[in-house]
Design a protein around this motif. Structure first.
Motif, PDB file in Angstrom:
ATOM      1  N   GLN A   3       0.845  -1.190   0.000  1.00 43.44           N
ATOM      2  CA  GLN A   3       0.000   0.000   0.000  1.00 43.44           C
ATOM      3  C   GLN A   3       0.879   1.238   0.000  1.00 43.44           C
ATOM      4  OE1 GLN A   3      -2.947  -0.268   3.216  1.00 43.44           O
ATOM      5  NE2 GLN A   3      -4.425  -0.880   1.651  1.00 43.44           N
ATOM      6  N   LEU A   4       0.526   2.174  -0.859  1.00 43.83           N
ATOM      7  CA  LEU A   4       1.225   3.452  -0.964  1.00 43.83           C
ATOM      8  C   LEU A   4       0.157   4.539  -0.926  1.00 43.83           C
ATOM      9  CD1 LEU A   4       3.574   2.365  -3.883  1.00 43.83           C
ATOM     10  CD2 LEU A   4       4.293   2.736  -1.512  1.00 43.83           C
ATOM     11  N   VAL A   5       0.244   5.412   0.061  1.00 44.52           N
ATOM     12  CA  VAL A   5      -0.776   6.441   0.231  1.00 44.52           C
ATOM     13  C   VAL A   5      -0.114   7.808   0.219  1.00 44.52           C
ATOM     14  CG1 VAL A   5      -2.616   7.308   1.694  1.00 44.52           C
ATOM     15  CG2 VAL A   5      -2.175   4.838   1.590  1.00 44.52           C
ATOM     16  N   GLU A   6      -0.378   8.544  -0.848  1.00 45.26           N
ATOM     17  CA  GLU A   6       0.209   9.871  -1.011  1.00 45.26           C
ATOM     18  C   GLU A   6      -0.699  10.940  -0.424  1.00 45.26           C
ATOM     19  OE1 GLU A   6       1.135   7.369  -4.729  1.00 45.26           O
ATOM     20  OE2 GLU A   6      -0.616   7.840  -3.519  1.00 45.26           O
ATOM     21  N   SER A   7      -0.080  12.022   0.043  1.00 45.13           N
ATOM     22  CA  SER A   7      -0.843  13.151   0.569  1.00 45.13           C
ATOM     23  C   SER A   7      -0.007  14.415   0.433  1.00 45.13           C
ATOM     24  CB  SER A   7      -1.217  12.922   2.034  1.00 45.13           C
ATOM     25  OG  SER A   7      -0.057  12.809   2.835  1.00 45.13           O
ATOM     26  N   GLY A   8      -0.644  15.557   0.666  1.00 52.06           N
ATOM     27  CA  GLY A   8       0.079  16.816   0.683  1.00 52.06           C
ATOM     28  C   GLY A   8      -0.094  17.684  -0.542  1.00 52.06           C
ATOM     29  N   GLY A   9      -0.774  17.171  -1.556  1.00 59.77           N
ATOM     30  CA  GLY A   9      -0.984  17.976  -2.737  1.00 59.77           C
ATOM     31  C   GLY A   9      -1.924  19.139  -2.487  1.00 59.77           C
ATOM     32  N   GLY A  10      -2.064  19.987  -3.472  1.00 64.23           N
ATOM     33  CA  GLY A  10      -2.958  21.130  -3.346  1.00 64.23           C
ATOM     34  C   GLY A  10      -2.789  22.069  -4.503  1.00 64.23           C
ATOM     35  N   VAL A  12      -1.432  25.799  -5.614  1.00 66.49           N
ATOM     36  CA  VAL A  12      -0.560  26.900  -5.223  1.00 66.49           C
ATOM     37  C   VAL A  12      -0.301  27.789  -6.425  1.00 66.49           C
ATOM     38  CG1 VAL A  12       0.593  25.629  -3.377  1.00 66.49           C
ATOM     39  CG2 VAL A  12       1.549  25.588  -5.692  1.00 66.49           C
ATOM     40  N   GLN A  13       0.173  28.986  -6.156  1.00 70.68           N
ATOM     41  CA  GLN A  13       0.565  29.884  -7.227  1.00 70.68           C
ATOM     42  C   GLN A  13       1.991  29.570  -7.664  1.00 70.68           C
ATOM     43  OE1 GLN A  13      -0.167  33.916  -5.773  1.00 70.68           O
ATOM     44  NE2 GLN A  13      -2.168  33.891  -6.778  1.00 70.68           N
ATOM     45  N   SER A  14       2.293  29.991  -8.857  1.00 70.63           N
ATOM     46  CA  SER A  14       3.637  29.819  -9.382  1.00 70.63           C
ATOM     47  C   SER A  14       4.650  30.426  -8.404  1.00 70.63           C
ATOM     48  CB  SER A  14       3.727  30.520 -10.743  1.00 70.63           C
ATOM     49  OG  SER A  14       4.996  30.325 -11.310  1.00 70.63           O
ATOM     50  N   GLY A  15       5.714  29.674  -8.140  1.00 69.32           N
ATOM     51  CA  GLY A  15       6.714  30.114  -7.172  1.00 69.32           C
ATOM     52  C   GLY A  15       6.498  29.574  -5.781  1.00 69.32           C
ATOM     53  N   GLY A  16       5.353  28.971  -5.553  1.00 69.65           N
ATOM     54  CA  GLY A  16       5.027  28.443  -4.240  1.00 69.65           C
ATOM     55  C   GLY A  16       5.684  27.100  -3.957  1.00 69.65           C
ATOM     56  N   SER A  17       5.372  26.564  -2.783  1.00 67.67           N
ATOM     57  CA  SER A  17       5.971  25.313  -2.330  1.00 67.67           C
ATOM     58  C   SER A  17       4.904  24.360  -1.803  1.00 67.67           C
ATOM     59  CB  SER A  17       6.979  25.572  -1.205  1.00 67.67           C
ATOM     60  OG  SER A  17       8.042  26.377  -1.632  1.00 67.67           O
ATOM     61  N   LEU A  18       5.194  23.076  -1.917  1.00 71.66           N
ATOM     62  CA  LEU A  18       4.376  22.030  -1.325  1.00 71.66           C
ATOM     63  C   LEU A  18       5.287  20.918  -0.863  1.00 71.66           C
ATOM     64  CD1 LEU A  18       1.407  21.642  -3.863  1.00 71.66           C
ATOM     65  CD2 LEU A  18       1.222  22.442  -1.507  1.00 71.66           C
ATOM     66  N   ARG A  19       4.836  20.162   0.144  1.00 66.85           N
ATOM     67  CA  ARG A  19       5.579  18.985   0.588  1.00 66.85           C
ATOM     68  C   ARG A  19       4.647  17.782   0.529  1.00 66.85           C
ATOM     69  NH1 ARG A  19       7.398  16.595   6.158  1.00 66.85           N
ATOM     70  NH2 ARG A  19       9.451  15.751   5.678  1.00 66.85           N
ATOM     71  N   LEU A  20       5.023  16.844  -0.309  1.00 62.46           N
ATOM     72  CA  LEU A  20       4.247  15.620  -0.449  1.00 62.46           C
ATOM     73  C   LEU A  20       4.790  14.548   0.485  1.00 62.46           C
ATOM     74  CD1 LEU A  20       3.920  15.370  -4.337  1.00 62.46           C
ATOM     75  CD2 LEU A  20       2.597  16.760  -2.712  1.00 62.46           C
ATOM     76  N   SER A  21       3.891  13.701   0.953  1.00 62.53           N
ATOM     77  CA  SER A  21       4.270  12.562   1.786  1.00 62.53           C
ATOM     78  C   SER A  21       3.683  11.293   1.195  1.00 62.53           C
ATOM     79  CB  SER A  21       3.747  12.739   3.217  1.00 62.53           C
ATOM     80  OG  SER A  21       4.276  13.885   3.833  1.00 62.53           O
ATOM     81  N   CYS A  22       4.348  10.184   1.471  1.00 60.57           N
ATOM     82  CA  CYS A  22       3.859   8.880   1.037  1.00 60.57           C
ATOM     83  C   CYS A  22       4.057   7.895   2.173  1.00 60.57           C
ATOM     84  CB  CYS A  22       4.602   8.412  -0.205  1.00 60.57           C
ATOM     85  SG  CYS A  22       4.248   6.708  -0.687  1.00 60.57           S
ATOM     86  N   MET A  23       2.942   7.370   2.653  1.00 61.63           N
ATOM     87  CA  MET A  23       3.010   6.360   3.702  1.00 61.63           C
ATOM     88  C   MET A  23       2.950   4.988   3.042  1.00 61.63           C
ATOM     89  SD  MET A  23       0.529   5.921   7.005  1.00 61.63           S
ATOM     90  CE  MET A  23       1.018   7.525   7.587  1.00 61.63           C
ATOM     91  N   SER A  24       3.886   4.131   3.392  1.00 63.89           N
ATOM     92  CA  SER A  24       3.938   2.818   2.753  1.00 63.89           C
ATOM     93  C   SER A  24       3.742   1.702   3.773  1.00 63.89           C
ATOM     94  CB  SER A  24       5.274   2.628   2.050  1.00 63.89           C
ATOM     95  OG  SER A  24       6.298   2.502   3.007  1.00 63.89           O
ATOM     96  N   SER A  25       3.276   0.564   3.288  1.00 61.45           N
ATOM     97  CA  SER A  25       3.124  -0.613   4.124  1.00 61.45           C
ATOM     98  C   SER A  25       3.070  -1.842   3.237  1.00 61.45           C
ATOM     99  CB  SER A  25       1.857  -0.521   4.976  1.00 61.45           C
ATOM    100  OG  SER A  25       0.710  -0.446   4.163  1.00 61.45           O
ATOM    101  N   GLY A  26       3.286  -3.009   3.847  1.00 63.53           N
ATOM    102  CA  GLY A  26       3.166  -4.258   3.108  1.00 63.53           C
ATOM    103  C   GLY A  26       4.452  -4.742   2.460  1.00 63.53           C
ATOM    104  N   PHE A  27       5.550  -4.047   2.678  1.00 65.89           N
ATOM    105  CA  PHE A  27       6.837  -4.482   2.157  1.00 65.89           C
ATOM    106  C   PHE A  27       7.945  -3.868   3.015  1.00 65.89           C
ATOM    107  CE2 PHE A  27       8.278  -0.582  -0.033  1.00 65.89           C
ATOM    108  CZ  PHE A  27       7.097   0.137  -0.076  1.00 65.89           C
ATOM    109  N   ALA A  28       9.161  -4.364   2.806  1.00 64.19           N
ATOM    110  CA  ALA A  28      10.308  -3.898   3.587  1.00 64.19           C
ATOM    111  C   ALA A  28      10.801  -2.572   3.016  1.00 64.19           C
ATOM    112  CB  ALA A  28      11.404  -4.943   3.561  1.00 64.19           C
TER     113      ALA A  28
END
Length: 126
Positions: A3-10, A12-28
């Motif tokens: 399982q791979l679950v991404e979050s953090g999108g949205g 923004v205006q040009s020049g802006g910033s975002l931080r994406l995260s991905c929570m993983s499970s089911g493998f090493a």
């Protein structure tokens, strides 16, 4: 089950910033190289960046080099993507992926598995 679950999108205006995260499970997680892949409407998937399993080597597509930073927290099984100086052409659905090949192959061939999560939408307005 992987399982791979991404979050953090949205939006923004040009020049802006975002931080994406991905929570993983089911493998090493700490044994696997990982990548971020994006897909814009009407276009094929584009590999963006990858990181080796230990977090000591990172690779970037030319289109994001100097603006994006990939990182990982192995004890938490999480992958991150810090995106700065965003441009309208960065607009896409972003996915985290397990690598099928070592991350240093990613600039020359398709290195990632095609098992993706639901993705997280990033929209950059001009």
């Amino acid at each position: 089950e992987v399982q791979l679950v991404e979050s953090g999108g949205g939006m923004v205006q040009s020049g802006g910033s975002l931080r994406l995260s991905c929570m993983s499970s089911g493998f090493a997680f700490d044994s696997v190289d990982m990548s971020w892949v994006r897909q814009a409407p009407g276009k094929g998937p584009e590999w963006v960046t990858g990181i080796n399993h230990g977090g000591t080597s990172t690779y970037y597509a030319d289109s994001v080099k100097g603006r994006f930073t990939i990182s990982r927290d192995n004890p938490k099984s999480q992958l991150y993507l810090q995106m700065n100086s965003l441009k309208p052409e960065d607009t896409a659905l972003y996915y985290c992926t397990k690598n099928a090949l070592p991350v240093d192959f990613c600039s020359v061939t398709t290195c990632y598995e095609k098992h993706w999560g639901q993705g997280t939408q990033v929209t950059v307005s001009s």
